[in-house]
Design a protein around this motif. Sequence first.
Motif, PDB file in Angstrom:
ATOM      1  N   HIS A  44       0.835  -1.198   0.000  1.00 20.87           N
ATOM      2  CA  HIS A  44       0.000   0.000   0.000  1.00 20.87           C
ATOM      3  C   HIS A  44       0.871   1.251   0.000  1.00 20.87           C
ATOM      4  O   HIS A  44       2.030   1.229   0.415  1.00 20.87           O
ATOM      5  CB  HIS A  44      -1.018   0.005   1.145  1.00 20.87           C
ATOM      6  N   GLY A  45       0.271   2.335  -0.478  1.00 19.69           N
ATOM      7  CA  GLY A  45       0.987   3.602  -0.611  1.00 19.69           C
ATOM      8  C   GLY A  45       0.915   4.438   0.660  1.00 19.69           C
ATOM      9  O   GLY A  45       0.443   3.975   1.708  1.00 19.69           O
ATOM     10  N   GLY A  46       1.374   5.679   0.535  1.00 26.70           N
ATOM     11  CA  GLY A  46       1.518   6.529   1.708  1.00 26.70           C
ATOM     12  C   GLY A  46       0.302   7.382   2.031  1.00 26.70           C
ATOM     13  O   GLY A  46       0.026   7.674   3.202  1.00 26.70           O
ATOM     14  N   GLY A  47      -0.423   7.807   0.974  1.00 27.39           N
ATOM     15  CA  GLY A  47      -1.603   8.644   1.202  1.00 27.39           C
ATOM     16  C   GLY A  47      -1.316   9.773   2.175  1.00 27.39           C
ATOM     17  O   GLY A  47      -0.258  10.403   2.124  1.00 27.39           O
ATOM     18  N   PHE A  49      -0.667   9.629   5.230  1.00 29.69           N
ATOM     19  CA  PHE A  49       0.252   9.264   6.318  1.00 29.69           C
ATOM     20  C   PHE A  49       1.692   9.601   5.899  1.00 29.69           C
ATOM     21  O   PHE A  49       2.259  10.592   6.358  1.00 29.69           O
ATOM     22  CB  PHE A  49       0.086   7.783   6.689  1.00 29.69           C
ATOM     23  N   GLY A  50       2.268   8.804   4.981  1.00 29.82           N
ATOM     24  CA  GLY A  50       3.670   9.006   4.613  1.00 29.82           C
ATOM     25  C   GLY A  50       3.950  10.337   3.938  1.00 29.82           C
ATOM     26  O   GLY A  50       4.920  11.025   4.270  1.00 29.82           O
ATOM     27  N   HIS A  51       3.106  10.718   2.968  1.00 30.66           N
ATOM     28  CA  HIS A  51       3.413  11.928   2.183  1.00 30.66           C
ATOM     29  C   HIS A  51       3.388  13.178   3.049  1.00 30.66           C
ATOM     30  O   HIS A  51       4.146  14.117   2.825  1.00 30.66           O
ATOM     31  CB  HIS A  51       2.433  12.059   1.014  1.00 30.66           C
ATOM     32  N   TYR A  53       4.283  13.510   6.262  1.00 34.08           N
ATOM     33  CA  TYR A  53       5.539  13.654   7.021  1.00 34.08           C
ATOM     34  C   TYR A  53       6.738  13.835   6.092  1.00 34.08           C
ATOM     35  O   TYR A  53       7.676  14.561   6.417  1.00 34.08           O
ATOM     36  CB  TYR A  53       5.741  12.445   7.944  1.00 34.08           C
ATOM     37  N   ALA A  54       6.708  13.165   4.944  1.00 35.70           N
ATOM     38  CA  ALA A  54       7.817  13.314   3.996  1.00 35.70           C
ATOM     39  C   ALA A  54       7.893  14.757   3.495  1.00 35.70           C
ATOM     40  O   ALA A  54       8.972  15.347   3.389  1.00 35.70           O
ATOM     41  CB  ALA A  54       7.640  12.343   2.833  1.00 35.70           C
ATOM     42  N   THR A  55       6.729  15.355   3.207  1.00 30.15           N
ATOM     43  CA  THR A  55       6.692  16.749   2.761  1.00 30.15           C
ATOM     44  C   THR A  55       7.224  17.665   3.861  1.00 30.15           C
ATOM     45  O   THR A  55       8.052  18.555   3.611  1.00 30.15           O
ATOM     46  CB  THR A  55       5.243  17.158   2.401  1.00 30.15           C
ATOM     47  N   VAL A 147      10.929   5.363  -0.521  1.00 30.89           N
ATOM     48  CA  VAL A 147      10.693   4.348  -1.550  1.00 30.89           C
ATOM     49  C   VAL A 147       9.184   4.275  -1.748  1.00 30.89           C
ATOM     50  O   VAL A 147       8.422   4.158  -0.781  1.00 30.89           O
ATOM     51  CB  VAL A 147      11.302   2.973  -1.169  1.00 30.89           C
ATOM     52  N   SER A 148       8.741   4.424  -2.990  1.00 31.97           N
ATOM     53  CA  SER A 148       7.294   4.417  -3.246  1.00 31.97           C
ATOM     54  C   SER A 148       6.780   2.982  -3.318  1.00 31.97           C
ATOM     55  O   SER A 148       7.520   2.037  -3.637  1.00 31.97           O
ATOM     56  CB  SER A 148       6.974   5.146  -4.556  1.00 31.97           C
ATOM     57  N   GLY A 149       5.490   2.843  -3.056  1.00 37.08           N
ATOM     58  CA  GLY A 149       4.860   1.537  -3.201  1.00 37.08           C
ATOM     59  C   GLY A 149       4.993   1.025  -4.633  1.00 37.08           C
ATOM     60  O   GLY A 149       5.097  -0.189  -4.853  1.00 37.08           O
ATOM     61  N   ASP A 150       5.006   1.940  -5.591  1.00 31.75           N
ATOM     62  CA  ASP A 150       5.130   1.522  -6.996  1.00 31.75           C
ATOM     63  C   ASP A 150       6.496   0.872  -7.256  1.00 31.75           C
ATOM     64  O   ASP A 150       6.596  -0.126  -7.965  1.00 31.75           O
ATOM     65  CB  ASP A 150       4.937   2.725  -7.929  1.00 31.75           C
TER      66      ASP A 150
HETATM   67  C1  LIG Z   1       5.675   8.841   1.438  1.00 30.76           C
HETATM   68  C2  LIG Z   1       5.903   7.586   1.741  1.00 30.76           C
HETATM   69  C3  LIG Z   1       6.580   7.268   3.003  1.00 30.76           C
HETATM   70  C4  LIG Z   1       5.495   6.423   0.909  1.00 30.76           C
HETATM   71  C5  LIG Z   1       5.195   6.755  -0.552  1.00 30.76           C
HETATM   72  O1  LIG Z   1       4.651   5.645  -1.243  1.00 30.76           O
HETATM   73  P1  LIG Z   1       3.608   5.884  -2.416  1.00 30.76           P
HETATM   74  O2  LIG Z   1       2.391   6.501  -1.824  1.00 30.76           O
HETATM   75  O3  LIG Z   1       3.355   4.522  -2.974  1.00 30.76           O
HETATM   76  O4  LIG Z   1       4.252   6.794  -3.438  1.00 30.76           O
END
Ligand SMILES: C=C(C)CCOP(=O)(O)O
Length: 249
Positions: A44-47, A49-51, A53-55, A147-150
């Motif tokens: 699964h991707g970051g949505g 959550f990850g994006h 904090y990364a931003t 690292v992206s989920g893709d």
């Molecule tokens: C931003 C983070 C930590 C994950 C990004 O993964 P994505 O949403 O698959 O591009």
Amino acid sequence: MTVVVKLGGSVVTEKDEPETLDEAAIERAARAVASADEEVVVVHGGGSFGHHYATRHGVSRTDGTADALAVREIHGAMKRLNDAMVEALADAGVTAVPVHPLSAGARDGEGQLDLPTGQVRTMLGEGFVPVLHGDVVAHVGAGATIVSGDELVVALATGVDADRVGLCSAVPGVLDADDDVIDRIDAFEDVAAVLGGSDAADVTGGMAAKVRTLLDLDTPASIFALADLRSFFEGERPGTLVAGGDDES
Ligand SMILES: C=C(C)CCOP(=O)(O)O
Ligand SMILES: Nc1ncnc2c1ncn2[C@@H]1O[C@H](COP(=O)(O)OP(=O)(O)OP(=O)(O)O)[C@@H](O)[C@H]1O
């Protein structure tokens, strides 16, 4: 038959609201995964959550951080999302187990991702459904990058020799200038003009990066919406087929 499927962060979270799950979408996705007859690897991707904090920390796939707190915050948010995903999948009857890329993979000085997949293959052999997620990983010379989920989908599909690859996103496929779904993409240049980033905060590049990444894969990959996830598991090819190195579909 082995399937690698990514549940986009734009599907399983409210991407504009920090750390907000889309519970209904998660449950629907979990039921679709539970309907699969094949061996399944879930990413699964970051949505939101990850994006988020990364931003905040200025970290992307290429801009790294040496700040351990930033790494812990980004990874911690992704672990919270992963916990929610694993729990929802388990509730739907899926034998889901978490796999955290920060503890398994890294990038070399050229940014090339090394993701060991032996443990994922063993999990599949033992009847588990590994659930990985976009994450932050150590990166030679750059501290740590996203690292992206893709990217994980591409590494996993090769590592487990996947028969089918699917990416479930917020759109019914890659859209052309008239917002019609493009059936098939064989080369980035053919669609570059219509490919954009993401509508929400996204450090990994939205649809343009997704298509570019998937074109590196020998196995054709489908991009489709949540409504088509079940039909994908039933063997259909909804949405857009990104056919990088192979002609078969
Ligand atoms: C931003 C983070 C930590 C994950 C990004 O993964 P994505 O949403 O698959 O591009
Ligand atoms: N030509 C296009 N066709 C379809 N979507 C496009 C296009 N150009 C840009 N987009 C955007 O790309 C988004 C999909 O990329 P995004 O990275 O947000 O997906 P995701 O993988 O589901 O999310 P995440 O990166 O959080 O896992 C769409 O929601 C849309 O806003």
